[in-house]
Design a protein around this motif. Structure first.
Motif, short mmCIF file in Angstrom:
data_model
loop_
_atom_site.label_atom_id
_atom_site.label_comp_id
_atom_site.label_asym_id
_atom_site.label_seq_id
_atom_site.Cartn_x
_atom_site.Cartn_y
_atom_site.Cartn_z
N ASP A 401 81.80 38.75 42.89
CA ASP A 401 80.60 39.00 42.07
C ASP A 401 79.47 38.12 42.60
OD1 ASP A 401 78.75 39.71 40.22
OD2 ASP A 401 79.78 38.85 38.49
N LYS A 424 75.55 43.41 49.21
CA LYS A 424 76.93 42.96 49.01
C LYS A 424 77.23 42.77 47.51
CE LYS A 424 78.19 42.44 53.34
NZ LYS A 424 79.28 43.22 53.91
N SER A 425 76.17 42.78 46.72
CA SER A 425 76.34 42.54 45.29
C SER A 425 76.61 43.84 44.55
CB SER A 425 75.06 41.89 44.74
OG SER A 425 75.15 41.72 43.37
N LYS A 426 77.60 43.81 43.63
CA LYS A 426 77.92 45.02 42.85
C LYS A 426 76.78 45.35 41.88
CE LYS A 426 82.94 44.38 43.06
NZ LYS A 426 82.98 43.25 43.97
N ARG A 427 76.11 44.29 41.41
CA ARG A 427 74.93 44.47 40.56
C ARG A 427 73.78 43.75 41.25
NH1 ARG A 427 76.20 42.36 34.77
NH2 ARG A 427 77.73 41.00 35.76
#
Length: 708
Positions: A401, A424-427
């Motif tokens: 995360d 690379k960040s999911k959010r």
């Protein structure tokens, strides 16, 4: 899709009369801005590139004296009849070819060296009248013109501009060829709709876009090219508005990707502050509070942290990363070089451990099982802080995360690399960009206008002032004697070798030569680092310098950014006249970090030019990076100051930020107003504004509009 009306502007220059494929390729290297993307050097020259390649001066050919009334010097244009040709002896090339020309008042020789007789006979046929323009010279009391610039018939002369624009040129492209090509384009391109606010144009008395181009490429007086001329201001404002509107659209798009609240309990942060051997400065505390407020907000953080050399940005960044860890998210710190990544981890790791956090490093040097274990730990969330080079955004690197992305020395990375790491960040992750290159306000607005800006001022307690001296190369023995005395007292010194050109190989050769000469005097106390060494080799040499085993480190500019050896107190920069001000300031900032009095010697070779002398004078007079940056902008122009030639950051062709700063602020205000009143660019003025964005190649911004 680019609007159809612009197709002609983006057509290849090879279609022009007089521009073949070979000349077009040469032209591309001259007039087309390199984007910093792979393969960009192979791009072709387009009509718009020629139009935006502005003249830098004017040759005035209006002086039309008779031969008996020639001035002592300068450019003249005479109307004369061609007389006798006098070819040189066949086997004596040192004797020039002469052609006598005359009018009713007298005669004048035209002189040609290494010239082809048949060509001159065709160009200057005996008995015919020609218009001859060139520089008057006097030889043994007699006037002559050596290699005239123009020899024209009456018909050709009627088409020749008497005020001739002077363009920046390259081998293989003459001013005549370039000027003729640009005049062809101006006669043929379609008129574009007006994208500027009518009231603004009227108030400033600015011409239309195409009229401005015609005025600059066909000047009617010698002042028309000045930065404050209406035509130049018009084109500069167009380019600045395109820049600011595009940045505003990027900012709006990135902000719209809903951020998240990243808020910690402060424990890890406090543990780090307690472990520091010094107190935070007021400026650092303020910067931390601004960053934490951004992170706690539901909006996405887009912030630039500017700090002069040694102002303590890394600690500010670390406290932000500690807050991210407190909130259960990971942080990535991306730096431009392997040396800097390893130096950062050496400083960060013990402080992170004191706060119960795990920090790790990832560059191209981590291989095999070690790399795989690191990637597994990163994906599982066991690593809180990952420091690394561009290896961070390569495929296969996955975070559990990623909440905070920090980019150090942003101008060394292209925008695409910045976005790749954030992806690379999911959010959507918060973004903090840090730079030790003080950036003038105008430049910060154009390169980072999509960000909020925090400036770190002042230096942490204990930092020493640096005594800076400028010395000629002839005093090298005296400098080396002084260095020997300092080394005998246990002092450590950097010796930075000349930046010969943007070539690791040539810089390496220069550094090796200096290393060899110093080694004969100082023996094993001298070490060498350069860009072509393997990472492990560099680390070994740096470690030996840091422990004091080496007293002198000979280096290329690989030590420019971030290298931290507090015990080093002497910086010697050879051929300092070849470096830019910002780079000299960065290099000097490697000393003055410990408790010893520090000094910097700037060695120059030969007679200093005006710009180089001004640069070294500024270095001697101030250590304030922001003053230095403003001066650098005036001396070198915006593209060089940010290193945009290499970075993919937009540089300007029509605007000069040293001269047009006031227009930039107006463009920023206008862009803001445009998007407040017409956020989707669908209003009456908007079609023209979209054409402007495409014309100045801000296509990415248009795509963001299309994506909503």
């Amino acid at each position: 899709m680019r609007p159809e009306i612009l197709n002609r502007y983006f057509a290849s220059a090879s279609a022009l009369k007089g521009i073949g494929a070979k000349v077009e390729k040469t032209l591309a290297g001259l007039v087309r801005p390199q984007s910093g993307e792979p393969g960009s050097a192979d791009l072709s020259a387009r009509l718009v590139d020629l139009l935006f390649h502005l003249p830098v001066g004017v040759i005035d050919r209006r002086n039309r004296p008779t031969i008996n009334n020639l001035p002592p010097s300068g450019i003249v244009t005479i109307e004369a009849e061609v007389g006798r040709h006098k070819a040189p002896p066949r086997h004596n090339k040192r004797v020039p070819y002469r052609v006598e020309v005359f009018d009713e008042t007298g005669s004048l020789p035209l002189v040609f060296f290494h010239s082809h007789g048949p060509y001159l006979e065709r160009t200057l046929p005996e008995g015919e009248t020609r218009f001859i323009s060139g520089k008057i010279e006097w030889y043994d009391g007699t006037p002559q013109i050596v290699h005239p610039d123009h020899v024209l018939t009456a018909e050709q002369f009627s088409e020749m501009p008497l005020l001739e624009p002077v363009y920046p040129l390259t081998a293989g492209v003459s001013g005549k060829v370039l000027g003729k090509a640009i005049r062809q384009i101006l006669a043929d391109i379609p008129q574009l709709p007006e994208w500027q606010d009518a009231a603004w144009i009227a108030a400033r008395k600015l011409p239309e876009f195409q009229t401005a181009l015609e005025t600059l490429h066909s000047p009617q007086d010698t002042t028309g090219l000045e930065p404050d001329s209406p035509a130049r201001q018009r084109l500069a404002y167009d380019e600045l508005l395109a820049n600011q509107l595009a940045l505003s659209l990027v900012r709006r798009h990135m902000k719209r990707a809903t951020g998240r609240t990243i808020k910690g309990d402060g424990r890890a942060r406090q543990n780090i502050i307690d472990a520091l051997p010094f107190s935070l400065t007021v400026s650092q505390e303020l910067a931390v509070s601004e960053i934490l407020a951004d992170m706690a907000s539901p909006d996405r953080m887009l912030r630039l942290l500017q700090g002069d050399v040694g102002s303590g940005k890394t600690i500010v960044g670390l406290l932000a990363m500690a807050t991210s860890a407190e909130a259960g998210t990971q942080s990535a710190l991306m730096v431009p070089t392997d040396i800097l990544a390893r130096q950062h981890i050496a400083g960060i790791e013990p402080l992170a451990q004191a706060a119960g956090l795990r920090a790790a490093v990832l560059t191209g040097r981590e291989k095999g099982a070690v790399r795989q274990q690191l990637l597994d730990d990163l994906a599982s969330g066991d690593i809180d802080i990952l420091v690394g080079t561009h290896a961070l955004f390569q495929e296969g690197v996955g975070f559990a995360d990623l909440g905070l992305v920090i980019i150090d020395e942003q101008h060394r990375f292209g925008v695409h690399q910045r976005l790749a790491l954030q992806s690379k960040s999911k959010r959507p992750s918060d973004l903090l960009v840090m730079t030790a290159t003080p950036i003038p306000r105008t430049l910060a607005l154009t390169a980072y206008g999509d960000m909020d800006i925090t400036r770190l001022t002042g230096k942490p307690a204990g930092r020493q002032p640096i005594d800076t001296r400028v010395m000629p190369l002839e005093k090298l023995d005296q400098i080396t004697d002084g260095l020997e005395r300092a080394v005998a007292q246990g002092k450590r010194a950097y010796w930075v070798c000349p930046l010969v050109e943007e070539s690791d190989f040539i810089d390496k050769t220069a550094a090796e030569a200096r290393f060899t000469s110093l080694k004969t005097r100082f023996g094993d106390k001298v070490g060498l680092v350069h860009g072509r060494m393997k990472g492990a080799e560099k680390d070994t040499v740096m470690a030996r310098f840091k422990t004091g085993e080496l007293s002198i480190l000979v280096s290329t500019t690989v030590i420019e950014v971030g290298v931290d050896v507090p015990e080093a107190s002497i910086m010697i920069i050879e051929n300092a006249e070849r470096f830019g001000l910002a780079q000299l300031h960065q290099l000097r900032g490697r000393v003055g970090r410990g408790s010893d009095a520090s000094s910097c010697v700037l060695i120059y070779d030969g007679v200093l030019g005006e710009t180089a002398a001004a640069r070294l004078k500024t270095m001697r007079e101030t250590e304030d990076g922001f003053i230095i940056a403003e001066e650098d902008l005036k001396l070198r122009g915006s593209g060089e100051v940010l290193g945009t030639r290499q970075s993919g950051v937009a540089s300007f062709r029509l605007a000069d930020l040293g001269q047009h700063g006031e227009l930039l602020q107006a463009a920023r205000d206008d862009a803001k107003l445009i998007l407040e009143t017409d956020p989707h660019l669908t209003g009456a003025r908007s079609e023209a504004l979209r054409i402007m964005l495409y014309l100045f190649e801000r296509d990415d911004a248009i795509r963001l509009l299309s994506a909503g």
